[in-house]
Motif scaffolding. Sequence first.
Motif, PDB file in Angstrom:
ATOM      1  N   UNK A   1       0.829  -1.199   0.000  1.00  0.00           N
ATOM      2  CA  UNK A   1       0.000   0.000   0.000  1.00  0.00           C
ATOM      3  C   UNK A   1       0.866   1.252   0.000  1.00  0.00           C
ATOM      4  N   UNK A   2       0.440   2.217  -0.801  1.00  0.00           N
ATOM      5  CA  UNK A   2       0.963   3.581  -0.728  1.00  0.00           C
ATOM      6  C   UNK A   2      -0.152   4.432  -0.144  1.00  0.00           C
ATOM      7  N   UNK A   3       0.075   4.957   1.040  1.00  0.00           N
ATOM      8  CA  UNK A   3      -0.899   5.816   1.706  1.00  0.00           C
ATOM      9  C   UNK A   3      -0.267   7.189   1.777  1.00  0.00           C
ATOM     10  N   UNK A   4      -0.668   8.055   0.834  1.00  0.00           N
ATOM     11  CA  UNK A   4       0.035   9.324   0.693  1.00  0.00           C
ATOM     12  C   UNK A   4       1.445   9.032   0.226  1.00  0.00           C
ATOM     13  N   UNK A   5       2.435   9.475   0.987  1.00  0.00           N
ATOM     14  CA  UNK A   5       3.846   9.263   0.639  1.00  0.00           C
ATOM     15  C   UNK A   5       4.508   8.160   1.464  1.00  0.00           C
TER      16      UNK A   5
ATOM     17  N   UNK B   1       9.740   2.014   2.906  1.00  0.00           N
ATOM     18  CA  UNK B   1       9.975   3.227   2.117  1.00  0.00           C
ATOM     19  C   UNK B   1       9.029   3.307   0.904  1.00  0.00           C
ATOM     20  N   UNK B   2       8.671   4.516   0.541  1.00  0.00           N
ATOM     21  CA  UNK B   2       7.789   4.752  -0.607  1.00  0.00           C
ATOM     22  C   UNK B   2       8.339   4.080  -1.866  1.00  0.00           C
ATOM     23  N   UNK B   3       9.649   4.176  -2.090  1.00  0.00           N
ATOM     24  CA  UNK B   3      10.249   3.592  -3.298  1.00  0.00           C
ATOM     25  C   UNK B   3      10.107   2.067  -3.315  1.00  0.00           C
ATOM     26  N   UNK B   4      10.198   1.435  -2.129  1.00  0.00           N
ATOM     27  CA  UNK B   4       9.995  -0.016  -2.053  1.00  0.00           C
ATOM     28  C   UNK B   4       8.553  -0.374  -2.391  1.00  0.00           C
ATOM     29  N   UNK B   5       7.612   0.388  -1.855  1.00  0.00           N
ATOM     30  CA  UNK B   5       6.194   0.139  -2.143  1.00  0.00           C
ATOM     31  C   UNK B   5       5.924   0.310  -3.642  1.00  0.00           C
ATOM     32  N   UNK B   6       6.477   1.342  -4.241  1.00  0.00           N
ATOM     33  CA  UNK B   6       6.277   1.571  -5.679  1.00  0.00           C
ATOM     34  C   UNK B   6       6.832   0.398  -6.497  1.00  0.00           C
TER      35      UNK B   6
END
Length: 156
Positions: free
Chosen positions: A41-45, A70-75
Amino acid sequence: MIEIERKFLVTSSAYKDEALKHTRIIQGFLNTHKERTVRVRLKGDVGYLTVKGESSKDGLSRFEWEKEIPKTDAESLLKICEPGVIDKIRYEVKVKNHTFEIDEFFGDNEGLVIAEVELESENETFETPSWLGEEVTGNIKYYNSQLSKHPYKIWY
């Protein structure tokens, strides 16, 4: 690590006026097996990796483990998820001692709005706001993992 929650359909957009905050959520599933679901999940940043176990027979409780990533891992993980990304805005509404999370879905699930309330026990009482509709706790078709495979637009 046991999550107890109840789910309801939402009957009006009045919750938006009561919301303390709202956040866009993009999520996918690495695994949607009945006995274990693995969600990215990406919740915001902020990114999250969540593992959920099989629901109890009444759908009120199940194991849940969640870790911020981290956001980059989620992406990166979202790129290898099963088909059917969930796109929604989550509104948080405080009603007495409870916070309702209301998800307004987009994409293939547009038109669906679900409210969830987490509880300390399965018998805990809570005040029901005027916009709360039919209870769908335990109805698997309203689980996000199922909405990713069988979206609202094909069964509504």
